[in-house]
Motif scaffolding. Structure first.
Motif, PDB file in Angstrom:
ATOM      1  N   PRO A   1      22.664 -30.518  -2.828  1.00  7.52           N
ATOM      2  CA  PRO A   1      22.342 -30.849  -4.223  1.00  7.52           C
ATOM      3  C   PRO A   1      23.326 -30.271  -5.232  1.00  7.52           C
ATOM      4  O   PRO A   1      23.610 -30.909  -6.257  1.00  7.52           O
ATOM      5  N   VAL A   2      23.846 -29.061  -4.969  1.00 10.67           N
ATOM      6  CA  VAL A   2      24.799 -28.454  -5.889  1.00 10.67           C
ATOM      7  C   VAL A   2      26.108 -29.252  -5.905  1.00 10.67           C
ATOM      8  O   VAL A   2      26.655 -29.570  -6.972  1.00 10.67           O
ATOM      9  N   GLN A   3      26.599 -29.568  -4.703  1.00  7.74           N
ATOM     10  CA  GLN A   3      27.814 -30.380  -4.610  1.00  7.74           C
ATOM     11  C   GLN A   3      27.581 -31.771  -5.195  1.00  7.74           C
ATOM     12  O   GLN A   3      28.434 -32.323  -5.890  1.00  7.74           O
ATOM     13  N   GLU A   4      26.427 -32.342  -4.924  1.00  6.90           N
ATOM     14  CA  GLU A   4      26.112 -33.677  -5.448  1.00  6.90           C
ATOM     15  C   GLU A   4      26.216 -33.697  -6.970  1.00  6.90           C
ATOM     16  O   GLU A   4      26.842 -34.599  -7.554  1.00  6.90           O
ATOM     17  N   ALA A   5      25.638 -32.693  -7.619  1.00  7.48           N
ATOM     18  CA  ALA A   5      25.669 -32.628  -9.080  1.00  7.48           C
ATOM     19  C   ALA A   5      27.101 -32.468  -9.591  1.00  7.48           C
ATOM     20  O   ALA A   5      27.498 -33.109 -10.579  1.00  7.48           O
ATOM     21  N   ALA A   6      27.878 -31.618  -8.926  1.00  2.00           N
ATOM     22  CA  ALA A   6      29.266 -31.396  -9.349  1.00  2.00           C
ATOM     23  C   ALA A   6      30.103 -32.652  -9.176  1.00  2.00           C
ATOM     24  O   ALA A   6      30.945 -32.982 -10.029  1.00  2.00           O
ATOM     25  N   ILE A   7      29.863 -33.370  -8.087  1.00  2.00           N
ATOM     26  CA  ILE A   7      30.632 -34.587  -7.819  1.00  2.00           C
ATOM     27  C   ILE A   7      30.263 -35.700  -8.799  1.00  2.00           C
ATOM     28  O   ILE A   7      31.129 -36.428  -9.293  1.00  2.00           O
TER      29      ILE A   7
ATOM     30  N   PRO B   1      31.443 -41.076  -4.791  1.00  2.30           N
ATOM     31  CA  PRO B   1      31.529 -42.205  -3.862  1.00  2.30           C
ATOM     32  C   PRO B   1      30.417 -43.216  -4.131  1.00  2.30           C
ATOM     33  O   PRO B   1      29.347 -42.869  -4.644  1.00  2.30           O
ATOM     34  N   THR B   2      30.651 -44.456  -3.783  1.00  2.96           N
ATOM     35  CA  THR B   2      29.658 -45.505  -4.031  1.00  2.96           C
ATOM     36  C   THR B   2      28.695 -45.689  -2.869  1.00  2.96           C
ATOM     37  O   THR B   2      27.710 -46.416  -2.994  1.00  2.96           O
ATOM     38  N   ASP B   3      28.962 -45.040  -1.742  1.00  5.95           N
ATOM     39  CA  ASP B   3      28.091 -45.141  -0.577  1.00  5.95           C
ATOM     40  C   ASP B   3      27.638 -43.730  -0.183  1.00  5.95           C
ATOM     41  O   ASP B   3      28.453 -42.813  -0.091  1.00  5.95           O
ATOM     42  N   ASP B   4      26.334 -43.551   0.062  1.00  5.66           N
ATOM     43  CA  ASP B   4      25.793 -42.226   0.381  1.00  5.66           C
ATOM     44  C   ASP B   4      26.363 -41.650   1.674  1.00  5.66           C
ATOM     45  O   ASP B   4      26.311 -40.439   1.886  1.00  5.66           O
ATOM     46  N   ARG B   5      26.901 -42.489   2.545  1.00  8.60           N
ATOM     47  CA  ARG B   5      27.434 -42.011   3.826  1.00  8.60           C
ATOM     48  C   ARG B   5      28.862 -41.495   3.695  1.00  8.60           C
ATOM     49  O   ARG B   5      29.397 -40.914   4.652  1.00  8.60           O
ATOM     50  N   GLU B   6      29.477 -41.680   2.551  1.00 10.69           N
ATOM     51  CA  GLU B   6      30.843 -41.209   2.361  1.00 10.69           C
ATOM     52  C   GLU B   6      30.844 -39.718   2.017  1.00 10.69           C
ATOM     53  O   GLU B   6      29.819 -39.149   1.650  1.00 10.69           O
ATOM     54  N   SER B   7      32.006 -39.105   2.159  1.00 12.07           N
ATOM     55  CA  SER B   7      32.128 -37.653   2.010  1.00 12.07           C
ATOM     56  C   SER B   7      32.895 -37.301   0.749  1.00 12.07           C
ATOM     57  O   SER B   7      33.794 -38.041   0.326  1.00 12.07           O
ATOM     58  N   ALA B   8      32.565 -36.160   0.172  1.00 14.71           N
ATOM     59  CA  ALA B   8      33.295 -35.649  -0.985  1.00 14.71           C
ATOM     60  C   ALA B   8      33.111 -34.141  -1.073  1.00 14.71           C
ATOM     61  O   ALA B   8      32.061 -33.602  -0.707  1.00 14.71           O
ATOM     62  N   ILE B   9      34.142 -33.472  -1.565  1.00 12.26           N
ATOM     63  CA  ILE B   9      34.108 -32.021  -1.736  1.00 12.26           C
ATOM     64  C   ILE B   9      34.659 -31.693  -3.113  1.00 12.26           C
ATOM     65  O   ILE B   9      35.736 -32.167  -3.484  1.00 12.26           O
ATOM     66  N   ASP B  10      33.914 -30.899  -3.894  1.00 11.56           N
ATOM     67  CA  ASP B  10      34.374 -30.386  -5.183  1.00 11.56           C
ATOM     68  C   ASP B  10      34.650 -28.900  -4.996  1.00 11.56           C
ATOM     69  O   ASP B  10      33.735 -28.140  -4.648  1.00 11.56           O
ATOM     70  N   ALA B  11      35.888 -28.471  -5.210  1.00 13.16           N
ATOM     71  CA  ALA B  11      36.237 -27.075  -4.930  1.00 13.16           C
ATOM     72  C   ALA B  11      37.271 -26.574  -5.929  1.00 13.16           C
ATOM     73  O   ALA B  11      38.135 -27.335  -6.387  1.00 13.16           O
ATOM     74  N   THR B  12      37.185 -25.290  -6.274  1.00 11.25           N
ATOM     75  CA  THR B  12      38.203 -24.612  -7.070  1.00 11.25           C
ATOM     76  C   THR B  12      39.111 -23.860  -6.107  1.00 11.25           C
ATOM     77  O   THR B  12      38.631 -23.033  -5.319  1.00 11.25           O
ATOM     78  N   LEU B  13      40.411 -24.145  -6.163  1.00  9.41           N
ATOM     79  CA  LEU B  13      41.338 -23.635  -5.157  1.00  9.41           C
ATOM     80  C   LEU B  13      42.429 -22.786  -5.783  1.00  9.41           C
ATOM     81  O   LEU B  13      42.937 -23.106  -6.871  1.00  9.41           O
ATOM     82  N   ASN B  14      42.789 -21.720  -5.103  1.00  9.16           N
ATOM     83  CA  ASN B  14      43.953 -20.938  -5.488  1.00  9.16           C
ATOM     84  C   ASN B  14      45.224 -21.685  -5.100  1.00  9.16           C
ATOM     85  O   ASN B  14      45.197 -22.537  -4.208  1.00  9.16           O
ATOM     86  N   PRO B  15      46.361 -21.389  -5.750  1.00  9.34           N
ATOM     87  CA  PRO B  15      47.618 -22.021  -5.326  1.00  9.34           C
ATOM     88  C   PRO B  15      47.864 -21.797  -3.838  1.00  9.34           C
ATOM     89  O   PRO B  15      47.628 -20.702  -3.315  1.00  9.34           O
TER      90      PRO B  15
ATOM     91  N   LEU C   1      41.135 -32.149 -11.156  1.00 13.84           N
ATOM     92  CA  LEU C   1      40.085 -32.273 -12.156  1.00 13.84           C
ATOM     93  C   LEU C   1      40.316 -31.410 -13.389  1.00 13.84           C
ATOM     94  O   LEU C   1      39.596 -31.547 -14.381  1.00 13.84           O
ATOM     95  N   ASN C   2      41.303 -30.516 -13.341  1.00 12.82           N
ATOM     96  CA  ASN C   2      41.588 -29.662 -14.490  1.00 12.82           C
ATOM     97  C   ASN C   2      43.094 -29.610 -14.701  1.00 12.82           C
ATOM     98  O   ASN C   2      43.769 -28.688 -14.241  1.00 12.82           O
ATOM     99  N   GLN C   3      43.623 -30.593 -15.390  1.00  9.70           N
ATOM    100  CA  GLN C   3      45.068 -30.675 -15.574  1.00  9.70           C
ATOM    101  C   GLN C   3      45.588 -29.709 -16.626  1.00  9.70           C
ATOM    102  O   GLN C   3      46.796 -29.619 -16.855  1.00  9.70           O
ATOM    103  N   ALA C   4      44.686 -28.963 -17.288  1.00  7.39           N
ATOM    104  CA  ALA C   4      45.118 -28.011 -18.312  1.00  7.39           C
ATOM    105  C   ALA C   4      45.649 -26.712 -17.718  1.00  7.39           C
ATOM    106  O   ALA C   4      46.368 -25.970 -18.395  1.00  7.39           O
TER     107      ALA C   4
END
Length: 209
Positions: free
Chosen positions: A21-27, A34-48, A72-75
């Motif tokens: 649910p946390v990832q779902e909200a962030a995505i 994604p347009t299909d519930d079976r597809e995958s997605a990851i929202d993550a904050t990454l170091n260089p 997602l954060n081009q600034a």
């Protein structure tokens, strides 16, 4: 899908993007779920650093798939400087297609694209693509540049070498181009309908010569 990093990075995995649910909200908040519930997605904050996304079929199934990476954060000062995809290069509609978007800037950008095949053998990759070819096209499908062997164009070969991107096999392909903001596609194929495992890479060189 799996997201791998180096060092102490803990691998992140996802099957169906709504499972967490946390990832779902962030995505959903990104505006590109994604347009299909079976597809995958990851929202993550990454170091260089260097990261790898691995996409596979559940229960070892196979088929045509698409992996996408969005900044997602081009600034922030860090940016996607190199994007690469390794896959089985087929023929016809089954060649490798790598799309990328140049944005967040009103001026032109200098990019390099490399198509790698035979040198993968020394890295232990079986069935490597023997002789890759590259095409660079815009969002209308218009051909901008094409290349078979990276040293065919002496000016581009010199620029690839100066950028530290010289290819280790003369049969591999490379393109350097100055492009305005927009959508582009790099197409990796085998010469004379050759097939095998290939790697396509896109580098942001950041400046125009």
């Amino acid at each position: 899908m799996e997201l791998h990093g180096s060092g102490a990075f803990v691998t992140i995995t996802d099957d169906n993007w709504r499972d967490d649910p946390v990832q779902e909200a962030a995505i959903i908040a990104t505006g590109i779920p994604p347009t299909d519930d079976r597809e995958s997605a990851i929202d993550a904050t990454l170091n260089p650093g260097a990261y790898t996304a691995v996409v596979r079929g559940k229960n070892n199934t196979s088929g045509i798939g698409l992996v996408e990476v969005y900044d997602l954060n081009q600034a922030v000062p860090s940016k996607l400087a190199n994007i690469s995809t390794r896959a089985l290069v087929g023929v016809g509609d089954n060649i490798v297609i790598a799309g990328f978007i140049l944005g967040h800037n009103s001026g032109d950008d200098r990019i390099a694209v490399r198509g790698i095949g035979p040198s993968l053998t020394s890295s232990g990759v079986p069935n490597a693509l023997a002789n890759p070819t590259l095409e660079l096209r815009n969002n209308n499908g218009t051909l901008i540049f094409s290349n078979n062997d990276w040293q065919d164009n002496s000016a581009q070969a010199a620029e690839l070498t100066a950028a530290g991107l010289a290819l280790s096999n003369p049969l591999e392909a490379g393109i350097v181009a100055t492009l305005p903001p927009g959508l582009y596609t790099a197409l990796l194929a085998g010469l004379n309908n050759g097939t095998g495992i290939g790697l396509v890479e896109v580098y942001d060189l950041g400046v125009t010569p």
